[in-house]
Motif scaffolding. Structure first.
Motif, PDB file in Angstrom:
ATOM      1  N   THR A 121      46.919  35.792  41.390  1.00  0.00           N
ATOM      2  CA  THR A 121      48.334  35.482  41.155  1.00  0.00           C
ATOM      3  C   THR A 121      49.201  35.904  42.334  1.00  0.00           C
ATOM      4  OG1 THR A 121      48.551  37.595  40.017  1.00  0.00           O
ATOM      5  CG2 THR A 121      48.201  35.643  38.639  1.00  0.00           C
ATOM      6  N   MET A 122      48.651  36.758  43.199  1.00  0.00           N
ATOM      7  CA  MET A 122      49.407  37.171  44.389  1.00  0.00           C
ATOM      8  C   MET A 122      48.415  37.650  45.453  1.00  0.00           C
ATOM      9  SD  MET A 122      50.986  40.741  42.872  1.00  0.00           S
ATOM     10  CE  MET A 122      52.004  41.189  44.271  1.00  0.00           C
ATOM     11  N   ALA A 123      48.910  37.787  46.669  1.00  0.00           N
ATOM     12  CA  ALA A 123      48.058  38.274  47.751  1.00  0.00           C
ATOM     13  C   ALA A 123      47.735  39.749  47.534  1.00  0.00           C
ATOM     14  CB  ALA A 123      48.782  38.093  49.085  1.00  0.00           C
TER      15      ALA A 123
ATOM     16  N   SER B  93      47.713  45.411  44.996  1.00  0.00           N
ATOM     17  CA  SER B  93      48.678  44.801  45.906  1.00  0.00           C
ATOM     18  C   SER B  93      49.966  45.588  45.817  1.00  0.00           C
ATOM     19  CB  SER B  93      48.924  43.348  45.493  1.00  0.00           C
ATOM     20  OG  SER B  93      49.867  42.766  46.369  1.00  0.00           O
ATOM     21  N   MET B  94      50.614  45.790  46.922  1.00  0.00           N
ATOM     22  CA  MET B  94      51.860  46.557  46.967  1.00  0.00           C
ATOM     23  C   MET B  94      51.653  47.915  46.276  1.00  0.00           C
ATOM     24  SD  MET B  94      54.068  44.483  48.438  1.00  0.00           S
ATOM     25  CE  MET B  94      55.735  44.981  47.976  1.00  0.00           C
ATOM     26  N   LYS B  95      50.440  48.479  46.423  1.00  0.00           N
ATOM     27  CA  LYS B  95      50.074  49.774  45.815  1.00  0.00           C
ATOM     28  C   LYS B  95      50.067  49.731  44.297  1.00  0.00           C
ATOM     29  CE  LYS B  95      49.848  51.518  49.887  1.00  0.00           C
ATOM     30  NZ  LYS B  95      48.516  51.771  50.442  1.00  0.00           N
ATOM     31  N   MET B  96      50.077  48.528  43.731  1.00  0.00           N
ATOM     32  CA  MET B  96      50.061  48.398  42.264  1.00  0.00           C
ATOM     33  C   MET B  96      48.726  47.816  41.822  1.00  0.00           C
ATOM     34  SD  MET B  96      52.876  49.252  40.693  1.00  0.00           S
ATOM     35  CE  MET B  96      52.808  48.292  39.175  1.00  0.00           C
ATOM     36  N   GLU B  97      48.310  48.196  40.622  1.00  0.00           N
ATOM     37  CA  GLU B  97      47.162  47.533  40.002  1.00  0.00           C
ATOM     38  C   GLU B  97      47.659  46.237  39.380  1.00  0.00           C
ATOM     39  OE1 GLU B  97      45.167  49.799  36.973  1.00  0.00           O
ATOM     40  OE2 GLU B  97      45.198  51.540  38.310  1.00  0.00           O
ATOM     41  N   ILE B  98      47.048  45.142  39.734  1.00  0.00           N
ATOM     42  CA  ILE B  98      47.492  43.841  39.231  1.00  0.00           C
ATOM     43  C   ILE B  98      46.398  43.263  38.329  1.00  0.00           C
ATOM     44  CG2 ILE B  98      48.396  41.566  39.857  1.00  0.00           C
ATOM     45  CD1 ILE B  98      49.999  43.855  41.153  1.00  0.00           C
ATOM     46  N   PRO B  99      46.587  43.288  37.017  1.00  0.00           N
ATOM     47  CA  PRO B  99      45.578  42.690  36.149  1.00  0.00           C
ATOM     48  C   PRO B  99      45.617  41.168  36.263  1.00  0.00           C
ATOM     49  CG  PRO B  99      47.413  43.532  34.839  1.00  0.00           C
ATOM     50  CD  PRO B  99      47.733  43.836  36.269  1.00  0.00           C
TER      51      PRO B  99
ATOM     52  N   GLU C 228      44.627  37.792  34.380  1.00  0.00           N
ATOM     53  CA  GLU C 228      44.208  37.294  33.067  1.00  0.00           C
ATOM     54  C   GLU C 228      43.720  35.859  33.183  1.00  0.00           C
ATOM     55  OE1 GLU C 228      47.524  37.692  30.441  1.00  0.00           O
ATOM     56  OE2 GLU C 228      47.408  39.881  30.405  1.00  0.00           O
TER      57      GLU C 228
ATOM     58  N   GLU D  22      47.414  34.459  47.420  1.00  0.00           N
ATOM     59  CA  GLU D  22      47.877  33.850  46.179  1.00  0.00           C
ATOM     60  C   GLU D  22      47.247  32.459  46.056  1.00  0.00           C
ATOM     61  OE1 GLU D  22      52.141  33.787  45.805  1.00  0.00           O
ATOM     62  OE2 GLU D  22      52.038  32.202  44.303  1.00  0.00           O
TER      63      GLU D  22
ATOM     64  N   ASN E 295      51.448  53.372  39.269  1.00  0.00           N
ATOM     65  CA  ASN E 295      50.757  52.139  39.657  1.00  0.00           C
ATOM     66  C   ASN E 295      50.123  51.384  38.495  1.00  0.00           C
ATOM     67  OD1 ASN E 295      51.428  53.468  41.950  1.00  0.00           O
ATOM     68  ND2 ASN E 295      49.386  53.506  42.840  1.00  0.00           N
TER      69      ASN E 295
ATOM     70  N   PRO F  22      49.853  49.145  35.153  1.00  0.00           N
ATOM     71  CA  PRO F  22      50.712  48.129  34.520  1.00  0.00           C
ATOM     72  C   PRO F  22      51.070  48.492  33.076  1.00  0.00           C
ATOM     73  CG  PRO F  22      48.424  47.383  34.633  1.00  0.00           C
ATOM     74  CD  PRO F  22      48.465  48.709  35.312  1.00  0.00           C
TER      75      PRO F  22
ATOM     76  N   LYS G 187      53.466  44.064  34.363  1.00  0.00           N
ATOM     77  CA  LYS G 187      52.233  43.399  33.952  1.00  0.00           C
ATOM     78  C   LYS G 187      51.977  42.101  34.728  1.00  0.00           C
ATOM     79  CE  LYS G 187      50.319  41.735  29.919  1.00  0.00           C
ATOM     80  NZ  LYS G 187      50.554  41.154  28.626  1.00  0.00           N
TER      81      LYS G 187
ATOM     82  N   LYS H  35      52.196  40.285  38.381  1.00  0.00           N
ATOM     83  CA  LYS H  35      52.351  40.488  39.820  1.00  0.00           C
ATOM     84  C   LYS H  35      52.919  41.871  40.134  1.00  0.00           C
ATOM     85  CE  LYS H  35      52.946  35.645  41.088  1.00  0.00           C
ATOM     86  NZ  LYS H  35      53.743  34.707  41.857  1.00  0.00           N
ATOM     87  N   GLY H  36      52.576  42.843  39.303  1.00  0.00           N
ATOM     88  CA  GLY H  36      53.009  44.217  39.541  1.00  0.00           C
ATOM     89  C   GLY H  36      54.517  44.425  39.456  1.00  0.00           C
TER      90      GLY H  36
ATOM     91  N   VAL I 143      56.559  42.979  41.304  1.00  0.00           N
ATOM     92  CA  VAL I 143      57.079  42.789  42.667  1.00  0.00           C
ATOM     93  C   VAL I 143      58.029  41.585  42.676  1.00  0.00           C
ATOM     94  CG1 VAL I 143      56.395  42.219  45.044  1.00  0.00           C
ATOM     95  CG2 VAL I 143      54.955  43.731  43.655  1.00  0.00           C
TER      96      VAL I 143
ATOM     97  N   PHE J  10      59.562  38.254  44.204  1.00  0.00           N
ATOM     98  CA  PHE J  10      59.151  37.149  45.070  1.00  0.00           C
ATOM     99  C   PHE J  10      60.346  36.207  45.288  1.00  0.00           C
ATOM    100  CE2 PHE J  10      54.430  37.125  45.463  1.00  0.00           C
ATOM    101  CZ  PHE J  10      54.142  38.253  44.715  1.00  0.00           C
TER     102      PHE J  10
ATOM    103  N   PRO K 246      58.138  47.713  42.729  1.00  0.00           N
ATOM    104  CA  PRO K 246      57.561  48.226  43.975  1.00  0.00           C
ATOM    105  C   PRO K 246      58.264  47.686  45.216  1.00  0.00           C
ATOM    106  CG  PRO K 246      55.918  47.092  42.601  1.00  0.00           C
ATOM    107  CD  PRO K 246      57.262  46.731  42.082  1.00  0.00           C
TER     108      PRO K 246
ATOM    109  N   MET L 118      57.986  41.377  47.902  1.00  0.00           N
ATOM    110  CA  MET L 118      56.641  41.092  48.392  1.00  0.00           C
ATOM    111  C   MET L 118      56.628  41.046  49.918  1.00  0.00           C
ATOM    112  SD  MET L 118      53.581  40.673  47.427  1.00  0.00           S
ATOM    113  CE  MET L 118      52.010  40.093  48.066  1.00  0.00           C
TER     114      MET L 118
ATOM    115  N   LYS M 296      52.852  34.753  53.883  1.00  0.00           N
ATOM    116  CA  LYS M 296      53.173  33.663  52.966  1.00  0.00           C
ATOM    117  C   LYS M 296      54.640  33.715  52.520  1.00  0.00           C
ATOM    118  CE  LYS M 296      51.511  30.998  49.206  1.00  0.00           C
ATOM    119  NZ  LYS M 296      50.480  30.633  48.278  1.00  0.00           N
TER     120      LYS M 296
END
Lengths: 70, 512
Positions: free
Chosen positions: A7-9, A34-40, A42, A62, B274, B276, B323, B325-326, B328, B330, B358, B361, B365
């Motif tokens: 969903t993101m880089a 990404s961005m120091k976050m955990e990105i689940p 789905e 992405e 960090n 979610p 939950k 894209k963190g 972030v 965009f 955070p 982005m 990109k």
């Protein structure tokens, strides 16, 4: 063929499924960092995992395909 | 003699109100669509619309009842509204000269009465055969859009799309505050798939080109995706209940309700920055049960925007969603936030920012997509909003994310923090890397390297400790998540009389 995309880089932390596993829409199937976050990540659809396209530590952009479903 | 004239009138009205030919009514049924007058009955209170003008438009043509558009005044939730509604049984709802004149007149009426303007759209676009009379002149179709721009922010403008909104007509939804689209039937496009194939050689389906789901998830031109026409109209009625008639009034406060039962906020928010969590659960714990009306739910889901009531008072919520894209920000989420903030500010709806962000982005990109320019739109909208605004720092608020979420420099009426809050240019991991990058590289022993990084992170965390920020008056208060709802109820009540102007000038040079 259905697939699950990033969903993101970011960097792949963990792929939580294996080939042959059944997944349901809404299941968390991978984790990115990404961005120091955990990105689940789905799944949007139900299906059976037929191929895993990325592994821990890989940089993905992405829209890159992580998992292919049957 | 009079009896004959009376009968003649009754018959003429019956014919007009029946709309176009039977086969087109049949087609409506096949496509699960309702006749225009049925839509109006569902929209207005008690199914009654009392005032209709231009009923006899193009009467002499014989086969163009009302010239394909019904323009009426009625009431929604007890509030007067003006409506234009295309009749797709009459020449596919296309616009002739009188259709356009009727739409312009109902817009002028809405301006004079200072009441919301609703567009029920189902139209194939211009009648090419009538173009000289309806397209280029002073009171041609262009005037409809000119009026919309003029009315924007003066009265609420709502578009419900039941069918196509094609070519120039696609600007009607574009200039509305909100666009509700019926999946499967609604579409918006400048050039139809047929035209695209002719002029650029692209082969594409209508759904891919401009379907409701595409616009509500990808382009952002649609705000609310619904499954049926009934649902679409109910959604428009509910949306209107949050708005005053015009920009000089305030939304109506109702008696409050308790929030939905669920976990406490202190249990919902993870301490670890960090990890979610689901911001919807936190919103549910704050607002009156059943009062959350989400705008652009399916678009840029890393930022949640919606109207709600808190103890009966209408507020607009802008919340990061960790939950997705963190959380972030965009390009699309910045645009989404900017428009929603402008919407609420225009109609005196106080704003609540729930920050867990955070930052914006990074990466090639988004830089190529102009994230700086898009982020600037959201920061400009936050700056300009003069309604009561409360910024709550839920967890992290890093970098320009703090600015976009109404941080202290952006004149919120207060910036309050939960105990989990962390405000900084960047998080501890990124900051230590940035400051000590060379030093970390020089340490050859891996264990020593980890120890050094951890120690520096600990030192950094102490400098951005939320009690230190409160001590320096950067945040106005620290409150428990479980007290947050009551704190917000009290503060929004206290800020009710806020009255300020942002700046004296004609208008800003928008960073679009």
């Amino acid at each position: 063929m259905k697939h699950i995309e990033a969903t993101m880089a970011g960097t792949v932390l963990n792929i939580l499924v294996q080939e042959g596993d059944s997944v349901k829409a809404g299941d968390t199937v991978a984790l990115l960092e990404s961005m120091k976050m955990e990105i689940p990540i789905e799944s949007n659809v139900d299906g059976v995992v037929s191929e895993i396209k990325a592994g821990s530590g890989d940089f993905v952009n992405e829209g890159d395909v992580l998992i292919v479903l049957d | 003699m009079t009896k004959m004239l009376e009968d003649q009138l009754v018959e003429a009205v019956r014919k007009i109100e029946a709309g176009g030919a039977e086969k087109y009514h049949q087609k409506l049924k096949e496509n699960h669509k309702l006749f225009v007058r049925e839509r109006l009955r569902l929209l207005f209170d008690d199914g009654a619309y009392k005032t209709e003008d231009g009923r006899f438009a193009n009467f002499e043509a014989g086969n163009l009842p009302a010239d394909g558009v019904v323009c009426a005044i009625g009431q929604v939730n007890g509030q007067t509204v003006c409506v234009m509604a295309n009749d797709s049984t009459v020449k596919a709802g296309s616009w002739g000269a009188r259709t356009v004149e009727k739409i312009i007149r109902i817009q002028e009426t809405a301006q004079k009465l200072k009441v919301p303007m609703i567009y029920l759209v189902d139209s194939a676009g211009a009648r090419i055969t009538d173009q000289l009379e309806m397209f280029p002149n002073r009171r041609g179709a262009g005037r409809i859009f000119y009026n919309q721009v003029k009315m924007s922010g003066m009265v609420p403008q709502i578009c419900v799309l039941f069918g196509p909104s094609a070519a120039g007509g696609a600007y009607i939804p574009a200039f509305c505050d909100i666009v509700i689209m019926v999946e499967g039937n609604a579409s918006m496009y400048l050039g139809s798939p047929r035209m695209a194939e002719k002029v650029i050689g692209e082969k594409v389906s209508l759904e891919e080109m401009g379907g409701a789901r595409m616009h509500c998830t990808v382009s952002g031109c649609g705000d609310v995706l619904v499954q049926t026409e009934e649902e679409a109209i109910q959604s428009a009625r509910k949306y209107l209940s949050y708005f005053p008639s015009h920009y000089q009034n305030k939304p109506v406060k109702t008696s409050g309700k308790l929030p939905k039962e669920g976990r406490k906020i202190s249990e919902i928010v993870p301490e670890h920055q960090n990890a979610p969590f689901d911001m919807y659960e936190l919103i549910d714990a704050l607002v009156d049960e059943g009062s959350f009306f989400e705008v652009k739910k399916l678009f840029a889901s890393e930022l949640i925007t919606g109207l709600a009531r808190i103890d009966g008072r209408v507020i607009g919520i802008i919340a990061n969603q960790p939950k997705a894209k963190g959380g972030v920000l965009f390009v699309d989420s910045a645009d989404k936030g900017a428009k929603f903030i402008q919407l609420c500010d225009a109609f005196n709806i106080p704003l609540l920012f729930l920050a867990d962000v955070p930052g914006f982005m990074v990466g090639t990109k988004v830089e190529r997509a102009g994230i700086i320019r898009h982020g600037a739109k959201m920061i400009a909208a936050v700056s300009e909003a003069t309604v009561p605004k409360i910024s709550v720092i839920i967890r992290k608020a890093y970098g320009a994310g703090l600015y976009a979420m109404a941080g202290p420099a952006f004149e919120p009426d207060c910036c309050i923090a939960l105990p989990t809050a962390q405000i900084a240019v960047m998080g501890p991991e990124a900051a230590v890397n940035a400051v000590y990058s060379n030093k970390i590289q020089e340490i050859t022993d891996p264990k020593e390297r980890v120890r050094f990084v951890q120690e520096k992170q600990k030192e950094y965390k102490e400098t951005i400790d939320i009690y230190k920020l409160a001590s320096e008056l950067i945040v106005d208060d620290i409150v428990s998540g479980d007290e947050l709802r009551n704190v917000l109820i009290d503060r929004f009540a206290m800020y009710e009389s806020k009255d300020m102007r942002f700046s004296e000038r004609k208008h800003p040079v928008y960073p679009v």
